[in-house]
Design an enzyme around this catalytic site. Structure first.
Site, PDB file in Angstrom:
ATOM      1  N   ASP A   2      -2.005  72.477  78.887  1.00  0.00           N
ATOM      2  CA  ASP A   2      -2.015  72.733  77.485  1.00  0.00           C
ATOM      3  C   ASP A   2      -3.447  73.267  77.151  1.00  0.00           C
ATOM      4  OD1 ASP A   2      -1.258  73.007  74.845  1.00  0.00           O
ATOM      5  OD2 ASP A   2      -1.388  70.700  74.585  1.00  0.00           O
ATOM      6  N   ASN A  14       9.300  75.531  73.403  1.00  0.00           N
ATOM      7  CA  ASN A  14       8.416  76.814  73.199  1.00  0.00           C
ATOM      8  C   ASN A  14       8.976  78.036  72.905  1.00  0.00           C
ATOM      9  OD1 ASN A  14       6.260  75.721  75.948  1.00  0.00           O
ATOM     10  ND2 ASN A  14       5.785  75.481  73.754  1.00  0.00           N
TER      11      ASN A  14
HETATM   12  C1  IPE Z   1       3.438  71.461  76.326  1.00  0.00           C
HETATM   13  O1  IPE Z   1       2.539  72.037  75.430  1.00  0.00           O
HETATM   14  C2  IPE Z   1       4.505  72.465  76.910  1.00  0.00           C
HETATM   15  C3  IPE Z   1       3.718  73.154  77.873  1.00  0.00           C
HETATM   16  C4  IPE Z   1       2.445  72.890  78.433  1.00  0.00           C
HETATM   17  C5  IPE Z   1       4.395  74.242  78.506  1.00  0.00           C
HETATM   18  P1  IPE Z   1       2.842  72.141  73.862  1.00  0.00           P
HETATM   19  O2  IPE Z   1       1.700  72.961  73.267  1.00  0.00           O
HETATM   20  O3  IPE Z   1       4.071  73.133  73.687  1.00  0.00           O
HETATM   21  O4  IPE Z   1       3.107  70.793  73.248  1.00  0.00           O
HETATM   22  P2  IPE Z   1       2.814  70.068  71.849  1.00  0.00           P
HETATM   23  O5  IPE Z   1       3.338  71.101  70.922  1.00  0.00           O
HETATM   24  O6  IPE Z   1       1.234  70.183  71.553  1.00  0.00           O
HETATM   25  O7  IPE Z   1       3.371  68.758  71.851  1.00  0.00           O
HETATM   26  C1  IPE Z   2      -0.156  75.763  76.576  1.00  0.00           C
HETATM   27  O1  IPE Z   2      -1.037  76.143  75.861  1.00  0.00           O
HETATM   28  C2  IPE Z   2       1.044  76.867  77.258  1.00  0.00           C
HETATM   29  C3  IPE Z   2       2.238  76.951  76.710  1.00  0.00           C
HETATM   30  C4  IPE Z   2       2.769  76.078  75.833  1.00  0.00           C
HETATM   31  C5  IPE Z   2       3.195  77.772  76.970  1.00  0.00           C
HETATM   32  P1  IPE Z   2      -0.745  76.428  74.402  1.00  0.00           P
HETATM   33  O2  IPE Z   2      -0.330  77.741  74.162  1.00  0.00           O
HETATM   34  O3  IPE Z   2       0.060  75.383  73.874  1.00  0.00           O
HETATM   35  O4  IPE Z   2      -2.213  76.151  73.903  1.00  0.00           O
HETATM   36  P2  IPE Z   2      -2.669  75.535  72.490  1.00  0.00           P
HETATM   37  O5  IPE Z   2      -2.089  74.082  72.431  1.00  0.00           O
HETATM   38  O6  IPE Z   2      -2.041  76.184  71.287  1.00  0.00           O
HETATM   39  O7  IPE Z   2      -4.091  75.429  72.562  1.00  0.00           O
HETATM   40 MG    MG Z   3      -0.158  73.368  73.347  1.00  0.00          MG
END
Ligand code: IPE
Ligand code: IPE
Ligand code: MG
Length: 263
Positions: A28, A76
């Site tokens: 993340d 996502n």
């Molecule tokens: C979790 O991250 C999913 C992945 C890393 C693929 P998210 O960014 O989607 O999670 P939330 O929304 O902060 O809980």
């Molecule tokens: C994790 O990074 C990757 C996916 C969930 C696909 P994020 O895209 O959630 O990054 P933040 O949490 O917005 O910084």
């Molecule tokens: Mg995230």
């Protein structure tokens, strides 16, 4: 003579102790990494693939049996269409670019999740690499794609119910192992260590069943900044924990402790 770096000293120390068999990582913080540099979010996802490569190499070098990376959740899909499309493009590029690295290093590529939802141009290279690496025994690299823990449990429950309906299993005599054979992680070792980057203290629907007795490592590093040294720190933390599985410390330390408690 070259002085050993701090990192390789840490790596040697980590290598000398029992390794987690299965590590799961919630990768993340890509968006925040990019936004803090004034870049589009997709640039964070692009940089993320370098962390994936480096952490995969390190895990392989350490002799970890299974590494599961949460790359795209069921939830996502609800992100802006442009970001989803960009992620799918990067995924396809990753599968094509890393193909030889995966095959040359004896890694078996696996995918968990509702992969049928992925576009064809991702599913094709994914299926090819899964098939071509199927006989590798070095490490199982599972990509969690269109993955959700609740979705996985529901999917397993449906398949289990069907097996009961067919008379193959008796509802009253179901064991945990009967259920586990229908999970997407079937055949993988139990999850020993769960890592989440970016400072968030939640599990966001990752490996809910498998996480029951996993140790947790939460780090503030954003995923694109999470490299070998950060990974080693998490494994090292894991190695310093006493896993009790509900027993007392004295029980765990006794020679005759049940096998699971010493796992
Ligand atoms: C979790 O991250 C999913 C992945 C890393 C693929 P998210 O960014 O989607 O999670 P939330 O929304 O902060 O809980
Ligand atoms: C994790 O990074 C990757 C996916 C969930 C696909 P994020 O895209 O959630 O990054 P933040 O949490 O917005 O910084
Ligand atoms: Mg995230």
């Amino acid at each position: 003579m070259e002085r050993p770096s701090v990192i390789s000293t840490l790596e040697q120390a980590v290598k000398a102790r029992p390794m987690p068999r299965h590590v799961g990582i919630i990768m993340d913080g890509n968006g925040r990494w990019a936004e803090s540099r004034g870049l589009p979010r997709l640039e964070g996802h692009r940089e993320a693939t370098s962390s994936v490569r480096e952490v995969t190499r390190t895990a392989r070098r350490l002799g970890i049996q299974a590494l599961t990376l949460y790359a795209f959740s069921s939830q996502n899909w609800a992100r802006p269409a442009e970001e989803v499309a960009g992620l799918m493009d990067l995924l396809r590029e990753y599968l094509e670019r890393e193909r030889s690295e995966i095959l040359d290093n004896g890694i078996r590529l696996n995918a968990i999740g509702d992969v049928d939802r992925l576009p064809r141009y991702v599913r094709d290279p994914l299926d090819r690499l899964r098939a071509d690496s199927a006989h590798n025994t070095g490490m199982v690299l599972s990509l969690a794609l269109s993955y959700g823990g609740r979705e996985e449990i529901l999917h397993a429950a449906r398949r289990l119910a069907e097996a009961v309906e067919r008379g193959e299993l008796a509802a009253g005599r179901l064991e945990e192992s009967d259920f586990e054979q229908f999970l997407w992680t079937q055949g993988l070792p139990p999850l020993d260590l769960m890592v989440r980057t970016s400072g968030e203290l939640r599990v966001s629907n990752f490996l809910l069943w498998q996480m029951a007795y996993a140790e947790m490592c939460f780090t503030d590093a954003l995923w694109p900044d999470f490299r070998t040294d950060e990974f080693l720190r998490c494994v090292s933390q894991y190695q310093q924990r006493e896993r009790r599985f509900g027993l007392t410390s004295a029980q765990v330390q006794r020679e005759d402790a049940p096998q699971q408690a010493k796992a």
